[in-house]
Structures are given as structure tokens and as C-alpha cells.
Write an enzyme that holds these catalytic residues in place. Structure first.
Site, mmCIF file in Angstrom:
data_model
loop_
_atom_site.group_PDB
_atom_site.id
_atom_site.type_symbol
_atom_site.label_atom_id
_atom_site.label_comp_id
_atom_site.label_asym_id
_atom_site.label_seq_id
_atom_site.Cartn_x
_atom_site.Cartn_y
_atom_site.Cartn_z
ATOM 1 N N HIS A 36 0.757 -1.278 0.442
ATOM 2 C CA HIS A 36 0.000 -0.075 -0.314
ATOM 3 C C HIS A 36 0.151 1.435 -0.155
ATOM 4 O O HIS A 36 1.449 1.439 0.836
ATOM 5 C CB HIS A 36 -0.530 0.247 1.725
ATOM 6 C CG HIS A 36 -1.766 -1.268 1.221
ATOM 7 N ND1 HIS A 36 -3.244 -1.312 1.034
ATOM 8 C CD2 HIS A 36 -1.414 -2.698 1.627
ATOM 9 C CE1 HIS A 36 -3.480 -2.000 1.136
ATOM 10 N NE2 HIS A 36 -2.671 -3.152 1.779
ATOM 11 N N GLU A 64 -7.406 -13.776 6.031
ATOM 12 C CA GLU A 64 -5.867 -12.081 7.067
ATOM 13 C C GLU A 64 -6.535 -11.925 8.346
ATOM 14 O O GLU A 64 -6.217 -12.379 9.382
ATOM 15 C CB GLU A 64 -6.048 -10.311 6.047
ATOM 16 C CG GLU A 64 -5.010 -9.522 7.177
ATOM 17 C CD GLU A 64 -4.758 -8.228 6.651
ATOM 18 O OE1 GLU A 64 -5.830 -8.183 6.617
ATOM 19 O OE2 GLU A 64 -3.528 -7.611 7.121
ATOM 20 N N ASP A 74 2.940 -5.418 2.790
ATOM 21 C CA ASP A 74 2.144 -4.551 2.448
ATOM 22 C C ASP A 74 2.729 -3.295 3.282
ATOM 23 O O ASP A 74 1.798 -2.510 2.124
ATOM 24 C CB ASP A 74 1.277 -5.780 4.168
ATOM 25 C CG ASP A 74 0.066 -5.556 4.177
ATOM 26 O OD1 ASP A 74 -0.328 -5.045 2.996
ATOM 27 O OD2 ASP A 74 -0.681 -6.178 5.024
HETATM 28 N N1 LIG Z 1 -2.923 -5.342 6.555
HETATM 29 C C1 LIG Z 1 -3.887 -4.469 5.387
HETATM 30 N N2 LIG Z 1 -4.866 -5.412 5.460
HETATM 31 C C2 LIG Z 1 -6.181 -4.700 5.458
HETATM 32 N N3 LIG Z 1 -6.107 -3.256 4.691
HETATM 33 C C3 LIG Z 1 -5.244 -2.646 4.518
HETATM 34 N N4 LIG Z 1 -4.837 -1.437 4.176
HETATM 35 C C4 LIG Z 1 -3.815 -1.117 4.752
HETATM 36 N N5 LIG Z 1 -2.752 -2.316 5.207
HETATM 37 C C5 LIG Z 1 -3.970 -3.663 5.046
HETATM 38 ZN ZN LIG Z 2 -2.755 -4.978 2.323
#
Ligand SMILES: Nc1ncnc2[nH]cnc12
Ligand SMILES: [Zn+2]
Length: 332
Positions: free
Chosen positions: A19, A199, A277
Site C-alpha cells: 500500500h 487475513e 504490505d
Molecule cells: N494489511 C492490511 N489489510 C487490510 N487493509 C489494509 N490497508 C493497508 N494495509 C492493510
Molecule cells: Zn494489504
């Protein structure tokens, strides 16, 4: 990282799941905040790291740091910093999640935001040779209407480097079927599709995502391991998992890298990749992800290069670029 660091640094890597707002390093956030006289009180701990303790407080810190970036130039600097940084760790191709919602929160048009980020990608490419693309995401906990608006915006204003659409945010809010109209619009616009699932929630969330959304990749998907039938389906359908082991450990899904299911998933025939991530939040980076699998799960060089090959096959990129980068992996 210990012995072999330079060797692993040179090993070619491909990252699919990062992200861009979550890649903002604290020193860059401080520099950009000074440009706009933004108060950062409470955002960092005494060691200069982001202060958060669970997913909700992570999202609050993330949104606050993201809000510091206000101009096209700020976003250029953010993308340049990220892509130059991952290139220095051996990445040859990277995709970033970008967010129409965060563009709006920063007071920028989608076009200006995407152009700023694209300028950073192109400058990093000129400096290092790395290639990059962007995946526009809707934020799940902002609700289906917001995600639909994001899909409409992205589909109506195509950008050469925006090649995918996805869904991030709190997986525990709303059912995947609520987002099907947004994904249909993105699909019709020719964008590659991915969704965060498995997740924060379990295998049933991954199954629902696959049942209702036309995705070729799952962001994380790691908790599919808890359901052998689902693992079999993912392998049979060739769905690619964007695993982020150090993120999972930081958020408490697994105690350490040795006990992360990366190798188990690979052994069942699932196509896996690894990514960072939100690097400064989770103490991750593409280089440390690869090094952790080498050190704690005995991934060999050829297994690590294969992660990149799988990622490239699943990348939302045009065929000539894919082929050119694939050649660099073959040559290694
Ligand atoms: N690990 C993550 N899981 C879900 N949304 C996110 N947005 C940024 N990081 C995230
Ligand atoms: Zn993510």
C-alpha cells in the site's frame, strides 16, 4: 540479515502487494508535514516508529500519516522513495495499491494523485530500471457505495499505469457480494482484480470472495490453510496468493516466520508470492521478506526466484513488459 546479505540483495524480486500510503517512512512523513505545517503529535513513539497496537489503531495511524501528503509533488516523492528503495533491495517490478479515497481525503483529484505517483514511478524507473504499476483500491470499511464510486471513478478516467482494481480495509465489514457491482465495472474496464481476504478473517472469507468476485489473486489468503478443501480449490483454480508474512506476524496471526504457512501452502501446489504490505508499520520490506523465508523456512535461491516468477505471471502488466522482466529473472 547476517551472512549472504549481499547475495540475497541481488536476487531479483517482484512485489505485488504494498500500500503506497502504508509505505511512507516516518522521516518522509516528517519532511512532507513540515512543508504544510502539519502537527504530528502522538503519531510516532520515542524511537520514531508509528504508534499502533491493533488493526484499528494501525488504520488510524495510517490514515493520519497519509493525510500529510497533499500535493502531486508529495505523491511523486512518496512513490519515488518507495520504488527507489525496493529497487535497492533487488526488486525489478513492483505494484502498489493506491486509493481514490485517500486522494480525496488529501484534497487532490484522482487524476492529480495518480499523475503524481506515476511521476515518482517513472523517475525511479529512470534511476534504477525498476518497473511499476498501480492497483486502485476501494476501502471495505467505507462501505459498498464508496467502493462502487471508486470503481466508477477509476473506470471513467483510465491511467496508463493504473492496471488493477482491488479491495482492502477491514475484511470483517460487509460481505463480498456487496462489492460485486464495483468489481464488474473494474472488470469491464479491463483491470486486473484482487481482494484482501483470509487475513483478519478465516477461510470462509476467502471462499466467499472467490464465490462472488472475479479475482485472479487474493491479498493474503493465508488463513485458507485452515480449510484443506479450500486450499485444494485455490490450487486447482490457479489463484495466486499475495502472502505478506512479516505483516501477518506484526498483526499477531502467527508467532514467527518459522510458523507462517508460506511453505505449507506452496507444498500443496498453491501459487504463492511474498510482499511487504505496509513496510514501516510492520518492520517489513521486500528484501527482509525474502531473507526471512531463506533463513527461517529454508527457501533456496531457486525457490525465491520462483516466487518472483509466479508474481510476474500474476502481475497486472502488459505482455511485452512482463516478458522483458521475465528474461531478467531467467538470466539470473
Ligand atoms: N494489511 C492490511 N489489510 C487490510 N487493509 C489494509 N490497508 C493497508 N494495509 C492493510
Ligand atoms: Zn494489504
Amino acid at each position: 540479515m547476517g551472512p549472504g546479505t549481499d547475495h540475497l540483495r541481488r536476487l531479483p524480486k517482484v512485489e505485488l502487494h504494498c500500500h503506497i500510503e502504508g509505505a511512507a517512512r516516518p522521516d518522509l512523513v516528517q519532511r512532507v508535514a513540515a512543508r504544510h505545517a502539519v502537527d504530528l503529535e502522538g503519531l510516532f513513539d520515542d524511537a520514531g516508529r508509528y504508534r499502533w497496537h491493533d488493526f484499528s489503531s494501525f488504520i488510524r495511524a495510517y490514515d493520519r500519516a497519509a493525510g500529510v501528503f497533499r500535493t502531486e509533488e508529495d505523491f511523486r516523492d512518496l512513490a519515488f522513495d518507495h520504488f527507489a528503495g525496493i529497487a535497492a533491495e533487488g526488486a525489478v517490478y513492483g505494484e502498489i495499491f493506491v486509493s481514490p479515497d485517500h486522494a480525496a481525503a488529501s484534497g487532490l483529484s484522482w487524476r492529480a494523485y495518480a499523475d503524481g505517483l506515476a511521476a515518482g514511478i517513472r523517475d525511479a524507473s529512470a534511476a534504477t530500471g525498476i518497473e511499476g504499476r498501480m492497483i486502485a483500491i476501494g476501502v471495505r470499511h467505507h462501505g459498498p457505495e464508496s467502493v462502487l464510486a471508486a470503481a466508477r471513478l477509476v473506470a471513467s478516467q483510465p491511467h496508463a499505469l493504473v492496471t488493477g482494481f482491488g479491495l482492502a480495509g477491514d475484511e470483517r465489514s460487509h460481505h463480498p457480494r456487496d462489492f460485486a457491482p464495483a468489481f464488474r465495472i473494474a472488470e469491464e474496464a479491463g483491470l486486473g482484480l484482487t481482494v484482501h481476504a483470509g487475513e483478519l478473517d478465516g477461510p470462509e472469507s476467502v471462499r466467499a470472495a472467490l464465490d462472488h468476485l472475479p479475482v485472479s489473486r487474493i491479498g493474503h489468503g493465508v488463513r485458507a490453510i485452515e480449510d484443506p478443501d479450500l486450499v485444494h480449490r485455490i490450487a486447482a483454480e490457479g489463484i495466486v496468493l499475495e502472502l505478506c508474512p512479516l505483516s501477518n506476524i506484526a498483526l499477531g496471526l502467527y508467532p514467527d516466520v518459522a510458523r507462517h504457512p508460506a511453505r505449507s501452502l506452496m507444498a500443496t501446489g498453491v501459487r504463492i508470492t511474498v510482499s511487504s504490505d505496509d513496510p514501516p508499520y510492520f518492520g517489513s520490506s521486500i528484501g527482509t521478506e525474502y531473507a526471512a523465508l531463506a533463513r527461517d523456512q529454508d527457501f533456496s535461491d531457486s525457490e525465491l526466484v520462483a516466487l518472483g516468477r509466479t508474481a510476474l505471471e500474476a502481475a497486472f502488466v502488459d505482455a511485452p513488459t512482463r516478458e522483458r522482466i521475465a528474461a531478467s529473472l531467467r538470466d539470473w
